[in-house]
Design a protein around this motif. Structure first.
Motif, PDB file in Angstrom:
ATOM      1  N   ARG A 160       0.836  -1.192   0.000  1.00  0.00           N
ATOM      2  CA  ARG A 160       0.000   0.000   0.000  1.00  0.00           C
ATOM      3  C   ARG A 160       0.876   1.249   0.000  1.00  0.00           C
ATOM      4  O   ARG A 160       2.092   1.171   0.211  1.00  0.00           O
ATOM      5  N   LYS A 161       0.260   2.377  -0.226  1.00  0.00           N
ATOM      6  CA  LYS A 161       0.989   3.642  -0.182  1.00  0.00           C
ATOM      7  C   LYS A 161       1.371   3.971   1.253  1.00  0.00           C
ATOM      8  O   LYS A 161       0.732   3.533   2.205  1.00  0.00           O
ATOM      9  N   GLY A 162       2.408   4.759   1.390  1.00  0.00           N
ATOM     10  CA  GLY A 162       2.807   5.240   2.705  1.00  0.00           C
ATOM     11  C   GLY A 162       3.604   4.262   3.520  1.00  0.00           C
ATOM     12  O   GLY A 162       3.713   4.421   4.742  1.00  0.00           O
ATOM     13  N   VAL A 163       4.203   3.239   2.876  1.00  0.00           N
ATOM     14  CA  VAL A 163       5.003   2.236   3.578  1.00  0.00           C
ATOM     15  C   VAL A 163       6.449   2.321   3.103  1.00  0.00           C
ATOM     16  O   VAL A 163       6.721   2.250   1.908  1.00  0.00           O
ATOM     17  N   THR A 164       7.374   2.481   4.037  1.00  0.00           N
ATOM     18  CA  THR A 164       8.804   2.498   3.747  1.00  0.00           C
ATOM     19  C   THR A 164       9.449   1.312   4.441  1.00  0.00           C
ATOM     20  O   THR A 164       9.205   1.081   5.640  1.00  0.00           O
ATOM     21  N   LEU A 165      10.256   0.541   3.702  1.00  0.00           N
ATOM     22  CA  LEU A 165      10.803  -0.720   4.203  1.00  0.00           C
ATOM     23  C   LEU A 165      12.330  -0.680   4.223  1.00  0.00           C
ATOM     24  O   LEU A 165      12.963  -0.353   3.213  1.00  0.00           O
ATOM     25  N   VAL A 166      12.912  -1.042   5.380  1.00  0.00           N
ATOM     26  CA  VAL A 166      14.372  -1.116   5.498  1.00  0.00           C
ATOM     27  C   VAL A 166      14.744  -2.347   6.314  1.00  0.00           C
ATOM     28  O   VAL A 166      13.946  -2.865   7.099  1.00  0.00           O
ATOM     29  N   SER A 167      15.959  -2.810   6.146  1.00  0.00           N
ATOM     30  CA  SER A 167      16.436  -3.987   6.880  1.00  0.00           C
ATOM     31  C   SER A 167      16.603  -3.654   8.353  1.00  0.00           C
ATOM     32  O   SER A 167      16.913  -2.519   8.728  1.00  0.00           O
ATOM     33  N   HIS A 168      16.424  -4.691   9.217  1.00  0.00           N
ATOM     34  CA  HIS A 168      16.405  -4.448  10.657  1.00  0.00           C
ATOM     35  C   HIS A 168      17.112  -5.562  11.425  1.00  0.00           C
ATOM     36  O   HIS A 168      16.882  -5.753  12.618  1.00  0.00           O
ATOM     37  N   GLY A 169      17.969  -6.344  10.753  1.00  0.00           N
ATOM     38  CA  GLY A 169      18.719  -7.390  11.443  1.00  0.00           C
ATOM     39  C   GLY A 169      18.048  -8.744  11.364  1.00  0.00           C
ATOM     40  O   GLY A 169      17.288  -9.036  10.441  1.00  0.00           O
ATOM     41  N   SER A 170      18.327  -9.585  12.355  1.00  0.00           N
ATOM     42  CA  SER A 170      17.763 -10.936  12.375  1.00  0.00           C
ATOM     43  C   SER A 170      17.583 -11.387  13.819  1.00  0.00           C
ATOM     44  O   SER A 170      18.199 -10.860  14.738  1.00  0.00           O
ATOM     45  N   SER A 171      16.713 -12.387  14.009  1.00  0.00           N
ATOM     46  CA  SER A 171      16.458 -12.933  15.337  1.00  0.00           C
ATOM     47  C   SER A 171      15.685 -14.232  15.169  1.00  0.00           C
ATOM     48  O   SER A 171      15.322 -14.608  14.048  1.00  0.00           O
ATOM     49  N   LYS A 172      15.398 -14.899  16.285  1.00  0.00           N
ATOM     50  CA  LYS A 172      14.607 -16.127  16.236  1.00  0.00           C
ATOM     51  C   LYS A 172      13.205 -15.899  16.783  1.00  0.00           C
ATOM     52  O   LYS A 172      13.016 -15.168  17.762  1.00  0.00           O
ATOM     53  N   VAL A 173      12.224 -16.505  16.131  1.00  0.00           N
ATOM     54  CA  VAL A 173      10.854 -16.568  16.623  1.00  0.00           C
ATOM     55  C   VAL A 173      10.541 -18.042  16.804  1.00  0.00           C
ATOM     56  O   VAL A 173      10.587 -18.817  15.838  1.00  0.00           O
ATOM     57  N   ASP A 174      10.223 -18.440  18.035  1.00  0.00           N
ATOM     58  CA  ASP A 174      10.152 -19.855  18.361  1.00  0.00           C
ATOM     59  C   ASP A 174      11.490 -20.478  17.945  1.00  0.00           C
ATOM     60  O   ASP A 174      12.534 -19.973  18.310  1.00  0.00           O
TER      61      ASP A 174
END
Length: 265
Positions: free
Chosen positions: A157-171
């Motif tokens: 959608r409009k109004g979304v800016t995306l940048v990398s943010h590292g890594s981690s574990k979920v479960d």
């Protein structure tokens, strides 16, 4: 930050609880001017993993949820939670109009929310709400639940800016993180930030962490929702189990709910 603290059992109990609850690192507030190619590609890959081609054909989604609130966490966000009305719900998403209608049922009766771009209508037991704070809270919740339902497709959608943010574990899953800056944010917020936790192997969206800037009483707080037990319907992969935790200013269970029914057309 302004937080409300009603119905707390005792000061001593609260102090013990907060001392034993460690807040998670806050979502990055660094300036973000433009999207990064790698982050955009990662969210696109997640959309495809969740049935991107099939999702583009979806016109309407109807779902039914059953949920249970945590014992302590929701007391810190009473207007947002509205737990006397927000028990189970039936919800209808219109893709063309980008409209979500929610019918909540709780101990105090029925709450109906119709969220459209730029406006919200809220009624309690058939009476239209004129309470600005409650209406703002309902708009925030409706927007967030649209994101929980649509998963990675929400960010197309409009109004979304995306940048990398590292890594981690979920479960047990190693995930790459993408920071999404939303302008406008959830509800009446000028801006909110969401961290997407995307499974490195399957590209499924495993969790979102989010700010809550749409209410004065929750500004500065952060929560996350972990998605589990995915189900394919009409070629689209939908999460059916949702676990929400308050992460900032402390770590507490907030809400757990499950998708009981889904119809897609």
């Amino acid at each position: 930050m302004h937080m409300k603290y009603p119905n707390v059992p005792t000061i001593a109990a609260l102090t013990t609880l907060l001392l034993s609850s460690c807040a998670s690192p806050k979502i990055s507030s660094r300036p973000v001017a433009a999207s990064e190619t790698g982050a955009v590609a990662l969210v696109s890959a997640s959309q495809q993993a969740h049935g991107g081609n099939a999702f583009r054909k979806v016109k309407e989604i109807t779902v039914a949820y059953e949920g249970k609130w945590g014992a302590i966490g929701p007391r810190f966000q009473p207007v947002l939670v509205d737990r006397q009305f927000r028990g189970n719900s039936k919800e209808h998403w219109d893709a063309g109009m980008r409209t979500l209608k929610q019918i909540h049922t709780g101990a105090a009766g029925q709450k109906v929310v119709v969220r459209q771009p730029g406006k919200v209508n809220v009624s309690y037991n058939g009476t239209t709400s004129t309470d600005a704070e409650k209406n703002q809270a309902a708009a925030l919740v409706a927007d967030a639940y649209s994101m929980f339902l649509l998963g990675p497709h929400y960010f197309d959608r409009k109004g979304v800016t995306l940048v990398s943010h590292g890594s981690s574990k979920v479960d047990e899953y190693l995930c790459d993180e993408v920071l999404a800056v939303l302008r406008p944010g959830f509800g009446m917020a000028e801006e909110d930030r969401v961290v997407l936790f995307i499974d490195r192997a399957s590209k499924q969206l495993r969790r979102v962490g989010m700010t809550l800037n749409g209410l004065e009483s929750t500004r500065g707080a952060e929560v996350d929702v972990t998605f589990r037990n995915f189900r394919s319907v009409e070629g689209v992969l939908w999460a059916t189990d949702f676990d929400e935790r308050i992460r900032v200013p402390f770590d507490l269970h907030a809400h757990h709910w499950t998708l009981q029914e889904i119809n897609v057309r």
